[in-house]
Scaffold this motif. Structure first.
Motif, short mmCIF file in Angstrom:
data_model
loop_
_atom_site.label_atom_id
_atom_site.label_comp_id
_atom_site.label_asym_id
_atom_site.label_seq_id
_atom_site.Cartn_x
_atom_site.Cartn_y
_atom_site.Cartn_z
N ASN A 80 1.38 -0.93 0.00
CA ASN A 80 -0.18 0.02 -0.23
C ASN A 80 0.84 0.81 -0.14
O ASN A 80 0.32 2.44 0.28
CB ASN A 80 -0.49 -0.01 0.97
CG ASN A 80 -0.59 -0.28 2.96
OD1 ASN A 80 0.69 -0.81 2.79
ND2 ASN A 80 -0.74 0.82 3.43
N ASN A 81 2.25 1.42 -0.28
CA ASN A 81 2.91 2.11 -0.89
C ASN A 81 2.19 3.10 -1.98
O ASN A 81 2.66 3.98 -2.48
CB ASN A 81 4.50 1.73 -0.88
CG ASN A 81 4.82 0.73 -2.09
OD1 ASN A 81 3.76 0.23 -2.04
ND2 ASN A 81 5.80 0.29 -2.23
N ALA A 82 2.10 1.94 -3.08
CA ALA A 82 1.16 2.77 -4.34
C ALA A 82 -0.17 2.67 -4.24
O ALA A 82 -0.87 2.91 -3.16
CB ALA A 82 0.63 1.28 -4.68
N THR A 128 10.87 7.15 2.29
CA THR A 128 9.81 6.23 2.32
C THR A 128 8.48 6.49 2.16
O THR A 128 8.18 8.11 2.68
CB THR A 128 9.84 4.97 2.76
OG1 THR A 128 9.58 5.04 4.67
CG2 THR A 128 11.57 4.87 3.04
N THR A 129 7.39 6.02 1.86
CA THR A 129 6.11 5.93 2.27
C THR A 129 5.58 5.62 4.20
O THR A 129 4.74 5.51 4.33
CB THR A 129 5.06 5.39 1.29
OG1 THR A 129 5.43 3.61 1.57
CG2 THR A 129 5.25 5.60 0.18
N GLY A 130 6.95 4.89 4.11
CA GLY A 130 6.49 4.87 6.03
C GLY A 130 5.01 3.01 6.27
O GLY A 130 4.72 3.69 6.97
N VAL A 143 15.08 3.80 -3.96
CA VAL A 143 13.93 2.95 -4.54
C VAL A 143 13.41 2.05 -3.52
O VAL A 143 13.61 2.27 -2.11
CB VAL A 143 15.07 1.42 -4.98
CG1 VAL A 143 16.15 2.35 -6.61
CG2 VAL A 143 15.45 1.08 -4.16
N THR A 144 12.43 1.57 -4.18
CA THR A 144 11.43 0.66 -3.36
C THR A 144 12.03 -0.92 -3.09
O THR A 144 13.16 -0.91 -3.14
CB THR A 144 10.59 0.52 -4.15
OG1 THR A 144 9.50 0.34 -2.57
CG2 THR A 144 9.70 -0.38 -5.16
N SER A 145 11.27 -1.57 -2.38
CA SER A 145 11.69 -2.67 -2.19
C SER A 145 11.39 -4.23 -2.90
O SER A 145 11.97 -5.15 -1.88
CB SER A 145 12.15 -3.27 -0.42
OG SER A 145 12.48 -1.85 0.42
#
Ligand code: IMP
Length: 432
Positions: free
Chosen positions: A37-39, A127-129, A237-239
């Motif tokens: 749900n970072n997207a 990051t989006t946390g 970056v994301t993971s």
């Protein structure tokens, strides 16, 4: 039959939701394959405006099966809230299937994501946390909890008690934070499992059946290739791997099954969070790109952060196309450029007097590259009601053609506004 991967090809937020919603009409199976749900997708259709974070955009189509694949990391509470919002709007959610192999974002992942970020200070990732990185890290360390575990009391109890001991040591000793209660967390997550039980399943048979029956399939990307853990602007970056390799891995669909790989690019570039962005701009031209004051302002769907904006970067775009085998470009938000008298496109970088036509590896080199620009004339007229390529202003056609040439792929779809029908279908990927 068509198996189409639709992948974000910049730093995320390319307008994929709009296209997935459109293409879901043609698909009978839509699979979300990675991220969590970072997207955030904003979908505007005849049923209203929706912000989706985890649920595939095919959910609005009554005949489409929607799968959250094994490669996704799931915050079950966020997923339940999203399901409830859709149900309240009268949208049927019975055709949502959640992979029992998908990993669960636990409360300690969210805490650690936020604590790690604040401890990094100036060096933070932005990051989006949402606990994405720590959840993927635990998956790789083989101490993750999967959706299947939420359905089995004993497994959940034993896996959670083993991992929580270590997490609580880190939380209390390293970060001086409060420990997480095993009992409360166990009961809460068991409760989430019960609420989602009707949707959690082994999705492999569903996917294979759809392929065997030659049903059209859409693999729905999240984030963007430039945020890829291996190929992106590391460490910013994301993971997860948001590209086509991640699409196959995160869904369980073999690469040989894919019939088209559509890369989604904005007609310019945006980025949220920290990290290199060679074509970033500020000033009056940035204000046009940001569209502040409109419902479509460049603000992150998930975090509400203002997006950084800049010109189209063909160096990064070509790289994204090369490492993903993108065969069709989807260019979104062309209409945002309608009032630009002159539009720049970055065709190469200069680094210490050397010409680069691929991105450098390190952040320090990235910050030093100087973009080489080509200037193209704007069209200074509205494209929002255009529905055929040949009806676009001549300069807009030239701009699109030039992007295709620089990136090395044909343009398949162009969007000229947020509504489902504000689309120019040059070549339907489901017809290839
Ligand atoms: P994380 O995925 O929350 O760990 O964030 C890592 C980086 O990826 C940050 O720069 C985020 O802003 C960025 N990011 C993650 N998901 C998205 C997305 O869906 N759109 C745009 N940026 C994203």
């Amino acid at each position: 039959m068509a198996v189409v991967a639709l992948i974000g090809a910049q730093w995320g937020d390319e307008g994929k939701g709009h296209l997935v919603d459109l293409l879901a009409d043609r698909a009978r199976l839509v699979v979300r394959y990675g991220g969590g749900n970072n997207a955030g997708h904003t979908v505007v259709n005849h049923l209203g405006t929706f912000k989706l974070h985890l649920i595939p955009s095919g959910i609005f189509d009554a005949d489409t099966i929607n799968v959250i694949g094994p490669g996704v990391v799931i915050n079950p509470e966020a997923l339940i809230n999203e399901l409830n919002t859709l149900k309240t709007s009268g949208i049927a959610t019975g055709r949502l299937f959640i992979s029992d192999r998908a990993h669960v974002i636990m409360p300690y992942h969210i805490m650690l994501d936020q604590l790690q970020e604040s401890s990094l200070g100036e060096g933070k990732i932005g990051t989006t946390g949402r606990g994405i990185g720590p959840a993927y890290a635990d998956k790789m360390s083989r101490i993750g909890i999967r959706m299947a575990d939420l359905l089995h009391e004993e497994t959940l109890q034993s896996r959670l008690s083993a991992v929580l001991e270590e997490k609580n040591r880190i939380l209390t000793r390293l970060y001086n934070a409060k420990p997480i209660s095993l009992h409360d967390t166990y009961l809460r997550y068991l409760g989430f499992g019960r609420q989602l039980a009707a949707h959690i399943t082994n999705v492999h048979p569903l996917i294979i059946r759809a392929l065997e029956q030659e049903q059209p399939v859409l693999l729905e990307g999240a984030q963007g290739v430039l945020l890829d853990i291996d190929h992106g602007t590391y460490p910013y970056v994301t993971s997860s791997p948001p590209g086509v390799a991640g699409a196959c891995q995160g869904s369980g669909i073999a690469p040989s099954r894919l019939t088209s790989i559509v890369g989604v690019f904005k007609a310019y570039t945006t980025r949220v969070g920290e990290g290199p962005f060679p074509t970033e701009i500020d000033g009056p031209e940035a204000a046009i790109l940001r569209q502040i004051g409109t419902p479509w302002a460049e603000v992150g769907t998930t975090t509400g952060r203002l997006r950084r904006v800049g010109w189209f970067d063909a160096v990064m775009a070509r790289y994204a196309a090369q490492i993903n085998g993108i065969d069709r470009l989807a260019i979104t938000k062309l209409d945002v450029l309608d009032t630009m008298p002159m539009i720049r496109v970055c065709t190469g970088y200069q680094l210490d007097g050397i010409h680069l036509d691929y991105p450098p590896t390190t952040t320090s080199d990235f910050y030093r590259v100087k973009p080489i620009y080509e200037a193209l004339p704007g069209w200074m007229s509205s494209t929002t009601s255009v529905r055929r390529f040949q009806d676009l202003p001549r300069q807009a056609q030239a701009y699109i053609d030039r992007l295709g040439q620089l990136v090395g792929a044909e343009v398949g779809i162009i969007s000229v506004g947020p509504a489902r029908d504000q689309t120019i279908m040059v070549q339907d990927p489901f017809a290839i």
